[in-house]
Write a protein that holds these residues in place. Structure first.
Motif, PDB file in Angstrom:
ATOM      1  N   ASN A 203       1.062  -1.295  -0.217  1.00 34.15           N
ATOM      2  CA  ASN A 203       0.032  -0.107  -0.092  1.00 34.15           C
ATOM      3  C   ASN A 203       1.155   1.796  -0.347  1.00 34.15           C
ATOM      4  O   ASN A 203       1.799   1.169   0.609  1.00 34.15           O
ATOM      5  CB  ASN A 203      -0.779  -0.025   1.641  1.00 34.15           C
ATOM      6  CG  ASN A 203      -2.149   1.112   1.070  1.00 34.15           C
ATOM      7  OD1 ASN A 203      -2.654   1.206   0.075  1.00 34.15           O
ATOM      8  ND2 ASN A 203      -2.950   1.122   2.379  1.00 34.15           N
ATOM      9  N   PHE A 204       0.345   1.983  -1.072  1.00 35.70           N
ATOM     10  CA  PHE A 204       1.145   3.591  -1.214  1.00 35.70           C
ATOM     11  C   PHE A 204       2.731   3.339  -1.568  1.00 35.70           C
ATOM     12  O   PHE A 204       3.710   4.112  -1.582  1.00 35.70           O
ATOM     13  CB  PHE A 204       1.301   4.697   0.144  1.00 35.70           C
ATOM     14  CG  PHE A 204       0.153   4.722   0.751  1.00 35.70           C
ATOM     15  CD1 PHE A 204      -0.629   6.080  -0.342  1.00 35.70           C
ATOM     16  CD2 PHE A 204      -1.205   4.187   1.683  1.00 35.70           C
ATOM     17  CE1 PHE A 204      -1.695   6.368   0.212  1.00 35.70           C
ATOM     18  CE2 PHE A 204      -1.776   4.950   2.203  1.00 35.70           C
ATOM     19  CZ  PHE A 204      -2.420   5.919   1.374  1.00 35.70           C
ATOM     20  N   ASN A 307      -5.264   2.077   5.471  1.00 33.56           N
ATOM     21  CA  ASN A 307      -4.819   2.100   4.918  1.00 33.56           C
ATOM     22  C   ASN A 307      -4.596   4.043   5.524  1.00 33.56           C
ATOM     23  O   ASN A 307      -4.145   4.678   5.799  1.00 33.56           O
ATOM     24  CB  ASN A 307      -6.271   2.630   4.054  1.00 33.56           C
ATOM     25  CG  ASN A 307      -5.778   3.342   3.020  1.00 33.56           C
ATOM     26  OD1 ASN A 307      -5.195   3.236   2.060  1.00 33.56           O
ATOM     27  ND2 ASN A 307      -6.045   4.101   3.153  1.00 33.56           N
ATOM     28  N   SER A 620      -9.073   8.327  -5.481  1.00 35.68           N
ATOM     29  CA  SER A 620      -9.136   7.073  -5.530  1.00 35.68           C
ATOM     30  C   SER A 620     -10.731   7.039  -6.448  1.00 35.68           C
ATOM     31  O   SER A 620     -11.737   7.549  -6.552  1.00 35.68           O
ATOM     32  CB  SER A 620      -9.056   5.904  -4.245  1.00 35.68           C
ATOM     33  OG  SER A 620      -8.497   6.201  -3.389  1.00 35.68           O
ATOM     34  N   ASP A 637      -4.222   5.039  -5.399  1.00 34.67           N
ATOM     35  CA  ASP A 637      -3.071   5.038  -5.175  1.00 34.67           C
ATOM     36  C   ASP A 637      -2.005   6.403  -5.173  1.00 34.67           C
ATOM     37  O   ASP A 637      -2.047   6.604  -6.073  1.00 34.67           O
ATOM     38  CB  ASP A 637      -2.132   3.970  -4.379  1.00 34.67           C
ATOM     39  CG  ASP A 637      -2.434   2.887  -2.965  1.00 34.67           C
ATOM     40  OD1 ASP A 637      -2.340   4.603  -2.176  1.00 34.67           O
ATOM     41  OD2 ASP A 637      -1.599   2.463  -2.822  1.00 34.67           O
TER      42      ASP A 637
END
Length: 685
Positions: A203-204, A307, A620, A637
């Motif tokens: 994530n990221f 998140n 998003s 993202d």
């Protein structure tokens, strides 16, 4: 650290937007800058078409219309609530995916609302006239009343949604008119394993191998809505160096906040929120171990918590970097110095900075009762949320529109009732868990001897009270909620439902702390942020863009790699790379559909891509389009360097991350057999 150093350098530069920076409003888009940088000038017609082809999910995401028959493209994680709400223990669409093979198979989402921005009107003069010469509570009430009047006059039916939007922190007010769609149906969603491939570790991050997509459809009168404007599909997609635009709804940025506001975020709000979310993540992880059903219906909450932790951590690290923060201080000092050169401007503008600082000191003082009593921190769960909506809705609807709490003004009621009448399942065990956790935090943060804590808990433990309320209430029944809402204040007042009685019991305390916040913090902050904004206007005018406000913005950039730890990160990944990255173990396990389809796939097809477009949370689901206004990607993202983007933008390393349009078609066609969607996207009958 390179990222933060770059941010520091940027903050010291002139205030106007630089390079590919900017989340621009459609009525102030810098077409000339785009032409100078990329040799293409978006025309007014091009901009209008892009505006009308863009969409917003009212719950907090972006989307786009991609066919004349109301087909909408967004992220899987944006439609996750619908996918989960339509799932059962026997049919888990989150895990296995969903595809409606025919129009008749498309299933209505309980709560999703889609908006299309159709008109923007400047109402700055009307708003300024309403608040001229007012301070404190009088200013706040006048501003709220003016907004409510303008919105009510604009919203002539429930098919419309109107919102007065504050831009440049009060320098400009625009009235946004939306076409509202509340009949929204799920068309396609892949398996969660590929929609969030790589899980929290990826994530990221970039490179990525992620098919974070869902398709939904908006209906009007029981039939697919007919859309004159929609984005067509690019036949070839984009390659490195190509110009890209992102049309979406960035949720919020803090690039124009004063130093006292940034200090509050750095020293108070962000650390406390990070600590709270980290505790909740631990508790949710334990809850998921109770069984597969518990894990299934709490997955979405855990996803959003994880998140949030990663996103807020990036913001916190940006503000705690001494060089970057000092650059923000120097920027504000330079602004004050320029204003101070003119005695009249100094008298007019400089006191506002001190007034904002005082409002932040008050906020620090009242933040805990505000959060835990009024803002939901102490009473989590759908059942209490419904109970409070019924109690407050019954009371507020007896008042004139301009005197109501903002969330119950006439223009907001269709959204309130959509959530209140939702048929989404409610899980009692999870409700007990959430309410127990939040009541425990209420007692911990306010103190066991606090009068409100004693009033709420009495001799009971948080778990005992939560269990008693959840087991006793009948509010899980949407028919009962609808009956109480339609019965108005009299029906709600007569209700003996324990959750209704509890919401009624704590409501005076919530309203009291909210009033203090509105009078002593929000009113002061808004009024003086507006004055600071006007001071900036003395220097910049509208040569720069306003902070994000979850309203439609357009950014421009290109497909471009970047340097990280001395190495060049290529801007495009391939489908073949996903198979190389897969380990067969979560979160790097490809679904069976992908493994089975591998022989049929073109493994060289571009999968995910990085661009220099300036985005933030809320983007998003945004479409990535080319100079022809055609779909070339889907934002889902940003990279890890972009997390400080709430406070500044560094074109050297900040990257938006998107699914490439070629991967979307390849997967739909060769993995999922979703030929119906592919033909619709390509305009084929």
């Amino acid at each position: 650290m390179r990222k933060l150093a770059a941010l520091a350098a940027l903050a010291l530069a002139p205030l106007a937007a630089r390079a590919d920076e900017g989340m621009w409003t459609y009525n102030n888009f810098p077409s000339q800058k785009v032409e100078q940088a990329y040799g293409f000038r978006p025309s007014p017609e091009w901009l209008k078409h892009a505006q009308l082809s863009s969409a917003r999910l009212a719950g907090g995401c972006s989307a786009s219309f991609v066919s004349p028959d109301g087909l909408v493209m967004t992220n899987h994680h944006c439609a996750h609530s619908c996918i989960e709400q339509l799932s059962t223990g026997e049919k888990d669409f989150v895990k296995s995916g969903f595809y409606a093979k025919t129009l008749q198979d498309e299933v209505k989402c309980p709560e999703i609302e889609v908006n299309q921005l159709v008109e923007i009107t400047d109402v700055t003069a009307e708003m300024n006239k309403a608040t001229a010469g007012l301070e404190g509570q009088q200013y706040f009430e006048a501003q709220k009343g003016a907004m409510a009047r303008l919105e009510k006059a604009c919203q002539t039916s429930d098919a419309l949604r109107c919102e007065v939007v504050t831009l440049y922190h009060g320098g400009v007010y625009n009235l946004y008119k939306y076409r509202r769609f509340q009949d929204v149906r799920l068309v396609f969603a892949p398996e969660f394993a590929i929609a969030f491939f790589g899980g929290d570790p990826d994530n990221f991050m970039f490179p990525r191998y992620d098919l974070d997509v869902s398709f939904i459809r908006v209906y009007d009168g029981g039939k697919p809505a007919q859309m004159k404007d929609y984005f067509k599909w690019s036949p070839a997609g984009v390659k490195e160096g190509d110009l890209t635009f992102v049309s979406g709804h960035p949720g919020g940025t803090s690039r124009q906040l004063t130093i006292s506001e940034l200090e509050y975020q750095r020293d108070v709000a962000l650390p406390e929120r990070l600590f709270s979310l980290s505790e909740l993540r631990g508790q949710l992880t334990q809850y998921q171990k109770r069984g597969p059903e518990e894990a299934r219906h709490s997955n979405a909450t855990l996803f959003y918590v994880e998140n949030g932790i990663k996103a807020l951590k990036g913001r916190f690290e940006a503000l705690t970097d001494k060089a970057f923060f000092q650059s923000k201080v120097k920027d504000e000092d330079a602004l004050k110095a320029k204003l101070g050169q003119d005695p009249q401007k100094a008298k007019q503008f400089l006191p506002a900075f001190d007034a904002v600082a005082r409002s932040q000191a008050t906020l620090k003082e009242i933040r805990k009762p505000l959060r835990y009593i009024e803002q939901g921190g102490g009473f989590q769960g759908e059942l209490f949320h419904h109970a409070r909506a019924l109690v407050r809705g019954g009371e507020e609807r007896t008042k004139p529109n301009e005197k109501r709490l903002r969330e119950f003004r006439e223009s907001a009621l269709p959204a309130v009732t959509q959530a209140l009448f939702s048929t989404a399942p409610i899980y009692p065990e999870f409700e007990v868990f959430e309410l127990t956790f939040s009541l425990t935090k209420l007692r911990e943060n306010l103190g066991a001897d606090d009068p409100f804590v004693k009033k709420v808990l009495g001799k009971k433990s948080p778990e005992e009270l939560a269990t008693e309320l959840v087991k006793g209430t009948k509010l899980a029944d949407p028919a009962l909620r609808k009956h109480l809402w339609e019965g108005g204040k009299a029906a709600v007042d007569a209700s003996k439902d324990p959750m209704i009685e509890f919401a009624r019991f704590v409501d005076p305390d919530g309203r009291a702390i909210r009033k203090r916040y509105e009078d002593e913090v929000e009113a002061v902050q808004k009024k003086n942020d507006e004055i600071v904004a006007r001071a900036r206007f003395e220097i910049e005018g509208t040569s720069t863009y306003p902070d994000a406000t979850f309203t439609l913005r357009l950014s421009y950039g290109s497909v471009k790699g970047y340097q990280e730890n001395g190495k060049y990160v290529k801007p495009l990944t391939t489908i073949g790379g996903a198979f190389d990255r897969a380990t067969g173990r979560d979160p790097f396990a490809l679904p069976k559909s992908w493994l089975d389809a591998k022989p049929r796939l073109n493994l060289a097809t571009s999968f995910d891509m990085a661009t220099t477009n300036d985005i933030i949370g809320g983007n998003s689901g945004s479409p990535v389009i080319d100079r022809n206004g055609q779909i070339v990607g889907l934002i889902f993202d940003g990279n890890i360097q972009s997390l400080g983007g709430d406070y500044g933008f560094d074109p050297a390393v900040n990257r938006a991350v998107a699914v490439h349009s070629s991967a979307l078609v390849e997967a739909l066609d060769r993995i999922y057999g979703a030929g119906r969607i592919v033909k619709e996207l390509k305009g084929q009958k």
